[in-house]
Design a protein around this motif. Structure first.
Motif, short mmCIF file in Angstrom:
data_model
loop_
_atom_site.label_atom_id
_atom_site.label_comp_id
_atom_site.label_asym_id
_atom_site.label_seq_id
_atom_site.Cartn_x
_atom_site.Cartn_y
_atom_site.Cartn_z
N TYR A 1 0.80 -1.23 0.00
CA TYR A 1 0.00 0.00 0.00
C TYR A 1 0.83 1.28 0.00
CZ TYR A 1 -4.06 -2.95 0.44
OH TYR A 1 -5.02 -3.90 0.20
N ASN A 2 2.06 1.20 -0.50
CA ASN A 2 2.81 2.41 -0.80
C ASN A 2 2.31 2.96 -2.14
OD1 ASN A 2 4.71 2.21 1.46
ND2 ASN A 2 5.49 0.41 0.37
N GLY B 1 -4.36 4.47 3.30
CA GLY B 1 -4.98 5.45 2.43
C GLY B 1 -4.08 6.62 2.13
N VAL B 2 -4.68 7.62 1.52
CA VAL B 2 -3.98 8.86 1.17
C VAL B 2 -4.90 10.02 1.51
CG1 VAL B 2 -2.91 10.19 -0.68
CG2 VAL B 2 -2.79 7.70 -0.74
N ASN C 1 0.49 9.69 2.33
CA ASN C 1 0.19 8.26 2.23
C ASN C 1 0.40 7.68 3.63
OD1 ASN C 1 2.09 5.42 1.10
ND2 ASN C 1 -0.12 5.51 1.39
N PHE C 2 -0.56 6.93 4.17
CA PHE C 2 -0.44 6.45 5.55
C PHE C 2 -0.92 5.02 5.68
CE2 PHE C 2 -4.75 7.97 5.19
CZ PHE C 2 -5.47 6.99 5.86
N LYS C 3 -0.46 4.36 6.76
CA LYS C 3 -0.92 3.03 7.15
C LYS C 3 -1.15 3.04 8.65
CE LYS C 3 2.47 1.56 3.82
NZ LYS C 3 3.78 0.89 3.65
N SER D 1 2.70 4.47 9.97
CA SER D 1 3.82 4.81 9.09
C SER D 1 3.24 5.71 8.00
CB SER D 1 4.46 3.55 8.49
OG SER D 1 3.50 2.75 7.85
N TYR D 2 4.08 6.57 7.44
CA TYR D 2 3.53 7.53 6.48
C TYR D 2 4.64 8.16 5.64
CZ TYR D 2 5.15 11.13 9.76
OH TYR D 2 5.91 11.92 10.58
N LYS D 3 4.21 8.80 4.56
CA LYS D 3 5.08 9.64 3.74
C LYS D 3 4.30 10.89 3.38
CE LYS D 3 5.93 8.67 -0.61
NZ LYS D 3 6.48 8.04 -1.85
#
Length: 328
Positions: free
Chosen positions: A60-61, A186-187, A213-215, A118-120
């Motif tokens: 899910y990246n 999701g985003v 973008n996160f989990k 976790s996220y970007k």
């Protein structure tokens, strides 16, 4: 690198800056109006959604790519996973778009819980050369290993959207690491008024809409005022509304040690005494009682915080710590 946490102003600084000259001749620039900036932000976000497609890997990246002229890729704006939430703030109804890539299979998280995520995060900017628009994406923060973030202490866009997802499952690996699965992913596309607004850095321009973008791997329930009642119960049933403030002292119940303002601490009002053999001890009613009584305890575990009339179980009862006419 910029944290998700809200920016805290140093005591003595103005919360809203205004144009003036100080004694040293330095000009302080007035913040732009929220409504004016929002119109620009939402136009940029929707244009990005119309002109980009997303690639999602097995974990899910996400990768966002601009659709070339004549490209047949599905724009984000046409994806069935794209949803939005309206958020009322600054006398504006913000529209916050988000991609629901996977809801998650675990527990629902609330805006007063801690999230293990976790996220970007990245910003984006459009340049036009010879009538050709090109987008540049700049990553400003990335946490590939999960970190704990309290949802009432991060930017508002996160506070509003992360609770629409659930946690997942996890298992211990032979090497001592933890493997996560079935997590919410999701985003979020966040207007600057729900992010950092006028506060800029080298990597986040002022008034910049952001994408995350996160989990959501796990959660931790919080008890902000340490009264033994989880904040999720004290906030109130509607997490899209303001938190409940029973005594009207401008301290919501979840950060108020005396919820009904009767001069008796909430912890005292949820206490009771019981005999353990010949010894008198103090116990504390939970917000809700257990479904089944534990025969190993010398009290009834099915009892939650009672009303003044000793109703221990009715879900809609007025619990005594919220009733100023009730005394323990």
């Amino acid at each position: 690198m910029k944290s998700l946490f809200k920016l805290v102003l140093v005591l003595g600084l103005f919360n809203g800056l205004y144009s003036c000259q100080n004694d040293s001749g330095t000009t302080i620039t007035e913040d732009r109006p929220y409504d004016e900036v929002y119109l620009e932000d939402i136009a940029e976000i929707e244009d990005f959604l119309d002109t980009h497609y997303v690639t999602v890997d097995a974990d899910y990246n996400t990768t966002f790519t601009q659709i070339p002229d004549g490209g047949t890729q599905t724009p984000i704006s046409d994806m069935p996973e794209l949803e939005f939430k309206e958020v009322d703030l600054h006398d504006i109804t913000y529209k916050v778009y988000y991609l629901n890539l996977r809801e998650g299979s675990g527990e629902n998280i609330t805006r007063v819980d801690s999230s293990y995520v976790s996220y970007k995060g990245f910003s984006f900017a459009k340049t036009t050369v010879d009538e050709v628009d090109t987008y540049t994406q700049t990553v400003f923060d990335s946490k590939q290993s999960p970190v704990w973030l309290s949802l009432d202490e991060v930017i508002r866009g996160w506070t509003e959207i992360i609770p629409r997802f659930k946690t997942g499952t996890f298992s211990a690996m032979a090497d001592g690491s933890i493997s996560f699965d079935n997590f919410g992913a999701g985003v979020i596309f966040i207007p600057s008024g729900l992010a950092y607004f006028s506060s800029g850095t080298l990597t986040i321009p002022s008034y910049s809409p952001l994408i995350f973008n996160f989990k959501l791997h796990n959660l931790r329930r919080r008890d902000h005022d340490r009264d033994g009642i989880l904040s999720m119960y004290e906030y109130g049933p509607d997490f899209d509304a303001d938190a409940i403030d029973t005594d009207g002292d401008e301290r919501p119940d979840y950060i108020d040690v005396d919820d009904d303002g009767d001069g008796v601490l909430t912890t005292v009002e949820r206490s009771f005494t019981y005999l353990d053999g010949s010894e008198t001890k103090t116990g504390y009613y939970p917000y809700n009682g257990a479904l089944i009584d534990d025969p190993s305890t010398p009290y009834d575990d099915t009892k939650g915080i009672p009303s003044c009339s000793d109703d221990y179980t009715t879900p809609t009862r007025l619990r005594r710590h919220l009733d100023p006419s009730c005394r323990n």
